[in-house]
Design a protein around this motif. Structure first.
Motif, PDB file in Angstrom:
ATOM      1  N   GLU A  70       0.720  -1.202  -0.076  1.00  0.00           N
ATOM      2  CA  GLU A  70       0.088  -0.092   0.022  1.00  0.00           C
ATOM      3  C   GLU A  70       0.890   1.204  -0.142  1.00  0.00           C
ATOM      4  OE1 GLU A  70      -3.220   2.430   2.826  1.00  0.00           O
ATOM      5  OE2 GLU A  70      -2.320   0.503   3.567  1.00  0.00           O
ATOM      6  N   SER A  71       1.913   1.251   1.013  1.00  0.00           N
ATOM      7  CA  SER A  71       2.900   2.524   0.893  1.00  0.00           C
ATOM      8  C   SER A  71       3.285   3.057  -0.465  1.00  0.00           C
ATOM      9  CB  SER A  71       3.855   2.457   1.994  1.00  0.00           C
ATOM     10  OG  SER A  71       3.222   2.151   3.263  1.00  0.00           O
ATOM     11  N   LEU A  72       3.831   1.775  -1.066  1.00  0.00           N
ATOM     12  CA  LEU A  72       4.335   2.136  -2.257  1.00  0.00           C
ATOM     13  C   LEU A  72       3.665   2.494  -3.293  1.00  0.00           C
ATOM     14  CD1 LEU A  72       7.206  -0.811  -2.489  1.00  0.00           C
ATOM     15  CD2 LEU A  72       7.464   1.753  -1.468  1.00  0.00           C
ATOM     16  N   CYS A  73       2.497   2.067  -3.398  1.00  0.00           N
ATOM     17  CA  CYS A  73       1.463   2.455  -4.386  1.00  0.00           C
ATOM     18  C   CYS A  73       1.028   3.777  -4.245  1.00  0.00           C
ATOM     19  CB  CYS A  73       0.186   1.310  -4.049  1.00  0.00           C
ATOM     20  SG  CYS A  73      -1.248   1.598  -5.286  1.00  0.00           S
ATOM     21  N   THR A  74       0.866   4.248  -3.076  1.00  0.00           N
ATOM     22  CA  THR A  74       0.387   5.463  -2.835  1.00  0.00           C
ATOM     23  C   THR A  74       1.492   6.489  -2.946  1.00  0.00           C
ATOM     24  OG1 THR A  74      -1.110   4.560  -1.151  1.00  0.00           O
ATOM     25  CG2 THR A  74      -0.679   6.893  -1.215  1.00  0.00           C
ATOM     26  N   ASP A 125      16.672   2.793  -0.355  1.00  0.00           N
ATOM     27  CA  ASP A 125      16.317   2.514   0.964  1.00  0.00           C
ATOM     28  C   ASP A 125      15.317   3.262   1.522  1.00  0.00           C
ATOM     29  OD1 ASP A 125      18.924   1.026   1.081  1.00  0.00           O
ATOM     30  OD2 ASP A 125      20.063   2.568   1.927  1.00  0.00           O
ATOM     31  N   GLU A 126      14.592   2.698   2.310  1.00  0.00           N
ATOM     32  CA  GLU A 126      13.446   3.294   3.165  1.00  0.00           C
ATOM     33  C   GLU A 126      13.443   3.535   4.453  1.00  0.00           C
ATOM     34  OE1 GLU A 126      11.166   4.758   1.204  1.00  0.00           O
ATOM     35  OE2 GLU A 126      10.936   3.768  -0.538  1.00  0.00           O
ATOM     36  N   PRO A 127      13.731   4.697   4.897  1.00  0.00           N
ATOM     37  CA  PRO A 127      13.952   4.819   6.542  1.00  0.00           C
ATOM     38  C   PRO A 127      12.560   4.711   7.040  1.00  0.00           C
ATOM     39  CG  PRO A 127      14.742   6.780   5.196  1.00  0.00           C
ATOM     40  CD  PRO A 127      14.075   6.063   4.088  1.00  0.00           C
ATOM     41  N   MET A 128      12.487   4.219   8.320  1.00  0.00           N
ATOM     42  CA  MET A 128      11.489   3.579   8.859  1.00  0.00           C
ATOM     43  C   MET A 128      11.389   4.705  10.327  1.00  0.00           C
ATOM     44  SD  MET A 128       9.998   1.239   7.283  1.00  0.00           S
ATOM     45  CE  MET A 128       8.804   0.743   8.420  1.00  0.00           C
ATOM     46  N   LEU A 129      10.051   5.029  10.704  1.00  0.00           N
ATOM     47  CA  LEU A 129      10.202   5.771  11.942  1.00  0.00           C
ATOM     48  C   LEU A 129       9.308   5.121  13.042  1.00  0.00           C
ATOM     49  CD1 LEU A 129       9.494   9.143   9.976  1.00  0.00           C
ATOM     50  CD2 LEU A 129      11.559   8.481  10.979  1.00  0.00           C
ATOM     51  N   ILE A 130       9.590   5.288  14.194  1.00  0.00           N
ATOM     52  CA  ILE A 130       8.707   5.050  15.419  1.00  0.00           C
ATOM     53  C   ILE A 130       7.990   6.195  15.753  1.00  0.00           C
ATOM     54  CG2 ILE A 130       8.676   4.419  17.840  1.00  0.00           C
ATOM     55  CD1 ILE A 130       9.698   2.117  15.885  1.00  0.00           C
ATOM     56  N   LEU A 131       6.428   6.283  15.657  1.00  0.00           N
ATOM     57  CA  LEU A 131       5.647   7.300  15.628  1.00  0.00           C
ATOM     58  C   LEU A 131       4.701   7.125  16.781  1.00  0.00           C
ATOM     59  CD1 LEU A 131       5.538   7.018  12.031  1.00  0.00           C
ATOM     60  CD2 LEU A 131       6.053   9.109  12.827  1.00  0.00           C
ATOM     61  N   VAL A 132       4.431   8.504  17.426  1.00  0.00           N
ATOM     62  CA  VAL A 132       3.539   8.720  18.482  1.00  0.00           C
ATOM     63  C   VAL A 132       2.600   9.959  18.362  1.00  0.00           C
ATOM     64  CG1 VAL A 132       4.589   7.264  20.129  1.00  0.00           C
ATOM     65  CG2 VAL A 132       4.954   9.774  20.052  1.00  0.00           C
ATOM     66  N   GLN A 133       1.488  10.059  19.189  1.00  0.00           N
ATOM     67  CA  GLN A 133       0.667  11.270  19.119  1.00  0.00           C
ATOM     68  C   GLN A 133       1.629  12.259  19.694  1.00  0.00           C
ATOM     69  OE1 GLN A 133      -2.290  11.869  22.258  1.00  0.00           O
ATOM     70  NE2 GLN A 133      -3.706  12.397  20.625  1.00  0.00           N
ATOM     71  N   PRO A 134       1.662  13.599  19.194  1.00  0.00           N
ATOM     72  CA  PRO A 134       2.426  14.549  19.845  1.00  0.00           C
ATOM     73  C   PRO A 134       1.941  14.902  21.384  1.00  0.00           C
ATOM     74  CG  PRO A 134       1.653  15.519  17.397  1.00  0.00           C
ATOM     75  CD  PRO A 134       1.172  13.972  17.858  1.00  0.00           C
ATOM     76  N   LEU A 181       6.380   2.915  10.804  1.00  0.00           N
ATOM     77  CA  LEU A 181       5.776   3.158   9.475  1.00  0.00           C
ATOM     78  C   LEU A 181       6.855   3.811   8.322  1.00  0.00           C
ATOM     79  CD1 LEU A 181       2.156   4.580   9.856  1.00  0.00           C
ATOM     80  CD2 LEU A 181       2.955   2.158   9.142  1.00  0.00           C
ATOM     81  N   PRO A 182       6.860   3.379   7.392  1.00  0.00           N
ATOM     82  CA  PRO A 182       7.808   4.039   6.293  1.00  0.00           C
ATOM     83  C   PRO A 182       7.852   5.746   6.280  1.00  0.00           C
ATOM     84  CG  PRO A 182       6.636   2.376   5.241  1.00  0.00           C
ATOM     85  CD  PRO A 182       5.863   2.548   6.658  1.00  0.00           C
ATOM     86  N   GLU A 183       8.799   6.462   6.354  1.00  0.00           N
ATOM     87  CA  GLU A 183       8.880   7.867   6.363  1.00  0.00           C
ATOM     88  C   GLU A 183       8.124   8.456   5.207  1.00  0.00           C
ATOM     89  OE1 GLU A 183      12.072  11.119   5.657  1.00  0.00           O
ATOM     90  OE2 GLU A 183      12.750   9.768   7.190  1.00  0.00           O
ATOM     91  N   ILE A 184       8.150   7.920   4.088  1.00  0.00           N
ATOM     92  CA  ILE A 184       7.448   8.248   2.967  1.00  0.00           C
ATOM     93  C   ILE A 184       5.978   8.179   3.079  1.00  0.00           C
ATOM     94  CG2 ILE A 184       8.973   7.420   1.133  1.00  0.00           C
ATOM     95  CD1 ILE A 184       7.275   4.966   0.732  1.00  0.00           C
ATOM     96  N   ALA A 185       5.249   7.539   4.124  1.00  0.00           N
ATOM     97  CA  ALA A 185       4.010   7.401   4.251  1.00  0.00           C
ATOM     98  C   ALA A 185       3.508   8.325   5.252  1.00  0.00           C
ATOM     99  CB  ALA A 185       3.510   6.012   4.822  1.00  0.00           C
ATOM    100  N   VAL A 186       4.323   9.200   5.976  1.00  0.00           N
ATOM    101  CA  VAL A 186       3.933   9.845   7.309  1.00  0.00           C
ATOM    102  C   VAL A 186       4.529  11.205   7.143  1.00  0.00           C
ATOM    103  CG1 VAL A 186       3.662   7.849   8.958  1.00  0.00           C
ATOM    104  CG2 VAL A 186       5.831   8.890   8.698  1.00  0.00           C
ATOM    105  N   ALA A 187       5.536  11.547   6.195  1.00  0.00           N
ATOM    106  CA  ALA A 187       6.405  12.774   5.932  1.00  0.00           C
ATOM    107  C   ALA A 187       5.490  14.073   6.242  1.00  0.00           C
ATOM    108  CB  ALA A 187       7.014  12.792   4.871  1.00  0.00           C
TER     109      ALA A 187
END
Length: 244
Positions: A39-43, A103-112, A180-186
């Motif tokens: 999904e992330s790459l498709c989008t 390469d695809e950077p990955m991020l650990i994410l939370v609510q602000p 999630l991948p950085e590309i999906a949440v930048a």
């Protein structure tokens, strides 16, 4: 002839969608091309490729499927798709050609405002007791993340989703922590809707790669799509976020 040789010969002679694939002359792409991608790459990666390809080769009917990496490999081997794009560690399978794109950077994410945002570094034990929002089974970066936590003896609650977009929305709503991948949440990170925490646990190396059956007939349509993907999915710029 042994069955293995027969199967390899069949893949070489009978390409995916062979009955539906036409070639104008001998070199002009035409017919049907079936592409599979997570999904992330498709989008976020394939959309410009699809737009440019459709504009340049209007006689090719594109069929796009989304799925998980494990399923896509089976589809490639079974001849159900012509080309797949996965988001995982570098692939190894003598039956499949893998081509690394970036390469695809990955991020650990939370609510602000989440308590984890007040830490200078996050290790697996910092996620003890947290709710972790995960993609569906078969996603390789999910598996690598779960392995990192399990190896440290960390116990978490999990929520499972089939959509990256759903995970983003639920993380922004404060339901838990995600990877999630950085590309999906930048965009969400830039706008302050998601916060990146500085993960210092085991690396989770993920790449975008395309793959096809090693013995597959390379139609003009498929060759053109591969070349355009190489051209348009370029090197990832250095991240401005705190990445893994």
């Amino acid at each position: 002839m042994c069955s293995t040789k027969k199967q390899r010969l069949a893949h070489a002679i009978l390409p995916c969608n062979a009955a539906r694939t036409a070639v104008k002359g001998d070199t002009e792409p035409a017919g049907t091309l079936t592409i599979s991608a997570v999904e992330s790459l498709c989008t976020y990666r394939l959309s410009p490729v699809l737009a440019a390809y459709r504009s340049r080769y209007p006689d090719v009917q594109l069929i796009l499927r989304t799925g998980i990496c494990a399923t896509m490999r089976r589809e490639v081997l079974g001849g159900e798709v012509d080309l797949a794009f996965t988001l995982e560690e570098p692939g190894v399978d003598e039956r499949i050609t893998f081509e690394r794109l970036l390469d695809e950077p990955m991020l650990i994410l939370v609510q602000p405002g989440h308590p984890l945002t007040r830490k200078d570094a996050i290790y697996p034990h910092d996620l003890e007791g947290e709710t972790v929002l995960l993609t569906e089974p078969g996603c390789r970066y999910r598996s690598m993340f779960e392995t990192a936590l399990a190896s440290a003896g960390v116990q978490t609650m999990t929520m499972e989703f089939s959509s990256v977009e759903a995970i983003k929305q639920c993380t922004m709503a404060g339901l838990g922590v995600t990877l999630l991948p950085e590309i999906a949440v930048a965009s969400e990170v830039e706008r302050g809707m998601l916060s990146v925490v500085p993960w210092r646990g085991p690396d989770i190396p993920v790449i975008t790669q395309m793959l096809w059956h090693r013995d597959k007939w390379m139609s003009p349509a498929l060759k053109a799509f591969i070349e355009m993907s190489r051209e348009l999915i370029g090197p990832f710029e250095e991240s401005s976020f705190a990445v893994l």
